[in-house]
Design an enzyme around this catalytic site. Structure first.
Site, PDB file in Angstrom:
ATOM      1  N   GLU A  56      -1.446   3.219   5.146  1.00  0.00           N
ATOM      2  CA  GLU A  56      -2.377   2.420   4.341  1.00  0.00           C
ATOM      3  C   GLU A  56      -3.423   3.300   3.678  1.00  0.00           C
ATOM      4  O   GLU A  56      -3.978   4.197   4.319  1.00  0.00           O
ATOM      5  CB  GLU A  56      -3.067   1.387   5.244  1.00  0.00           C
ATOM      6  CG  GLU A  56      -4.027   0.473   4.495  1.00  0.00           C
ATOM      7  CD  GLU A  56      -4.814  -0.438   5.446  1.00  0.00           C
ATOM      8  OE1 GLU A  56      -4.514  -1.633   5.486  1.00  0.00           O
ATOM      9  OE2 GLU A  56      -5.707   0.074   6.145  1.00  0.00           O
TER      10      GLU A  56
ATOM     11  N   TYR B  60      -6.150  -0.804  -3.365  1.00  0.00           N
ATOM     12  CA  TYR B  60      -5.570  -0.845  -2.015  1.00  0.00           C
ATOM     13  C   TYR B  60      -4.058  -0.676  -2.121  1.00  0.00           C
ATOM     14  O   TYR B  60      -3.428  -1.230  -3.021  1.00  0.00           O
ATOM     15  CB  TYR B  60      -5.883  -2.197  -1.357  1.00  0.00           C
ATOM     16  CG  TYR B  60      -5.185  -2.403  -0.020  1.00  0.00           C
ATOM     17  CD1 TYR B  60      -5.812  -2.070   1.178  1.00  0.00           C
ATOM     18  CD2 TYR B  60      -3.871  -2.906   0.024  1.00  0.00           C
ATOM     19  CE1 TYR B  60      -5.171  -2.233   2.379  1.00  0.00           C
ATOM     20  CE2 TYR B  60      -3.226  -3.077   1.244  1.00  0.00           C
ATOM     21  CZ  TYR B  60      -3.873  -2.736   2.416  1.00  0.00           C
ATOM     22  OH  TYR B  60      -3.229  -2.887   3.611  1.00  0.00           O
TER      23      TYR B  60
END
Ligand code: GDP
Ligand code: MN
Length: 382
Positions: free
Chosen positions: A189, A101
């Protein structure tokens, strides 16, 4: 403005962030054509502006044209958390060794950018934050200094990314930071950021929110906005250059100044009503602006009364009154207006309006009084 995954990936590509080759499709045969171009196996991905598509069945691997047909057919038209799938993104499937992530957002309280990296990717990051906060490495980036490659290297090491992913991941982070800053994002993101079985690091998903306040320096964003399902009232207001936000009540609102417009919403709520919109016409409040504002509010069928709340500062109330009279002559309004005019030259302003006062144009002395009247005219609390 939130981008679809495919738009986010195209945005990433401009800044050299690696993604898989693929294309957009809006029907099954297009999906097959995109799959042929990307090369099998492929992933067929629902394009909706909401996360958790995988779990909802909106992301499927396909080994050949038949499987693409089957999955594309099932995903198109699917409802994912209230969003209907109208577009697919079909890309060459990656062989995943690990899912990570990475993201950049603004941390307002720290007055810095916040970079978050985790070796626990591909799952809901909020859940990781709640159950295993230590699994997320964080770094505040001072906007003046920017993000140095060394810092990025340290961060990916701290996050526990596998040794063989670190060098490329650090470089990718620096590019993502550039995308976030120069691309004027509120959020950039990647979840998952992957290490492939052949040792490459790239973005498998993209979640990008653009900062609408920066739209003036990005004429190319127009194209992205075209795909957004906007409120019709907001589209019209934008065309007219107004600061308008559509809401769901029955009292239309016009105020001069953002602060006054906000307190106008509050006072309408206090009076037991609900605002139909936020609309700040700024300091000038001349006839053109007033007419444009009234026109936009007039198209809103839920509106039953219009509350015009003007405080004259540098703008004089007599000028505003003239503007209102002229605007009323131009727009055939469906709803009555309740006007509160206060501040510089308010008595002169009210004099100008005196000849026009009727049950369609009510003048009230105070803001709360005007709000109560408007709510009453709108049919009370609904
Ligand atoms: P989200 O569920 O909306 O976040 O959609 P993602 O694009 O993140 O995809 C969800 C999951 O699907 C990923 O975490 C992967 O596990 C899987 N996935 C997506 N693309 C691929 C791919 O190219 N290959 C493989 N093997 N899995 C993929
Ligand atoms: Mn994802």
């Amino acid at each position: 403005m939130d981008l679809y995954e495919y738009q986010g990936k195209q945005y990433f590509a401009r800044f050299g962030i690696p993604t898989s080759p693929g294309g957009v499709a809006s029907d099954v045969e297009q999906a097959v054509a995109q799959a042929e171009a990307a090369g099998y196996p492929v992933v067929v991905k629902a394009q909706v502006k909401v996360g958790g598509r995988g779990k909802a069945g909106g992301i499927k691997l396909a080994a050949d044209a038949d499987e693409v047909r089957q999955h594309a057919g099932a995903i198109l038209g699917m409802d994912i958390k209230g969003h209907t799938v109208r577009t697919l993104w079909v890309e060459h499937a990656s062989d995943i060794a690990h899912e990570y992530y990475a993201s950049f957002t603004l941390d307002r309280s720290a007055k810095k950018h916040l970079c978050m990296v985790s070796a626990k990717g591909g799952v809901d990051i909020e859940e990781v934050a709640a159950t295993d906060p230590a699994a997320i490495a964080r770094l505040h980036v001072d906007p003046v200094d920017g993000l140095a490659l060394d810092q990025a290297r340290q961060l990916v090491a701290e996050a526990g990314l596998h040794e063989e992913a670190r060098a490329e991941a650090a470089e990718l982070l620096v590019r993502l930071y550039t995308c976030y800053v120069e691309g004027d994002c509120d959020l950039a993101e990647i979840n998952p950021l992957i290490l492939t079985t052949d040792g490459r690091v790239h973005a498998l998903d993209a979640k990008v929110t653009l900062d609408d306040n920066a739209a003036f320096r990005h004429p190319e964003w127009e194209e992205l906005a075209g795909t957004e399902s906007l409120d019709e009232r907001e589209v019209l207001a934008k065309e007219k250059g107004l600061n308008y936000i559509g809401l769901s009540g029955s009292v239309g609102i016009i105020a001069n100044g953002a602060g006054l417009a906000m307190s106008t919403l509050d006072v309408v709520t206090q009076a037991g009503g609900q605002a139909a919109n936020f609309l700040d016409i700024g300091g000038g409040a001349n006839a053109d602006v007033m007419a444009a504002a009234l026109e936009v509010i007039n198209t809103d069928e839920a509106v039953r009364a219009i509350f015009v709340n003007i405080f004259g500062g540098i703008t004089r109330c007599d000028e505003v009154a003239k503007g209102i009279v002229e605007a009323l002559g131009r727009v055939a309004l469906r709803s009555p207006i309740v006007l509160r005019l206060d501040g510089t030259n308010a008595p002169q302003g009210r004099d100008i309006l005196a000849d026009h006062v009727s049950e369609r144009l009510v003048v009230e002395e105070t803001m709360l009084g005007a709000a109560r009247r408007a709510v009453e005219l709108a049919g009370g609390n609904r």
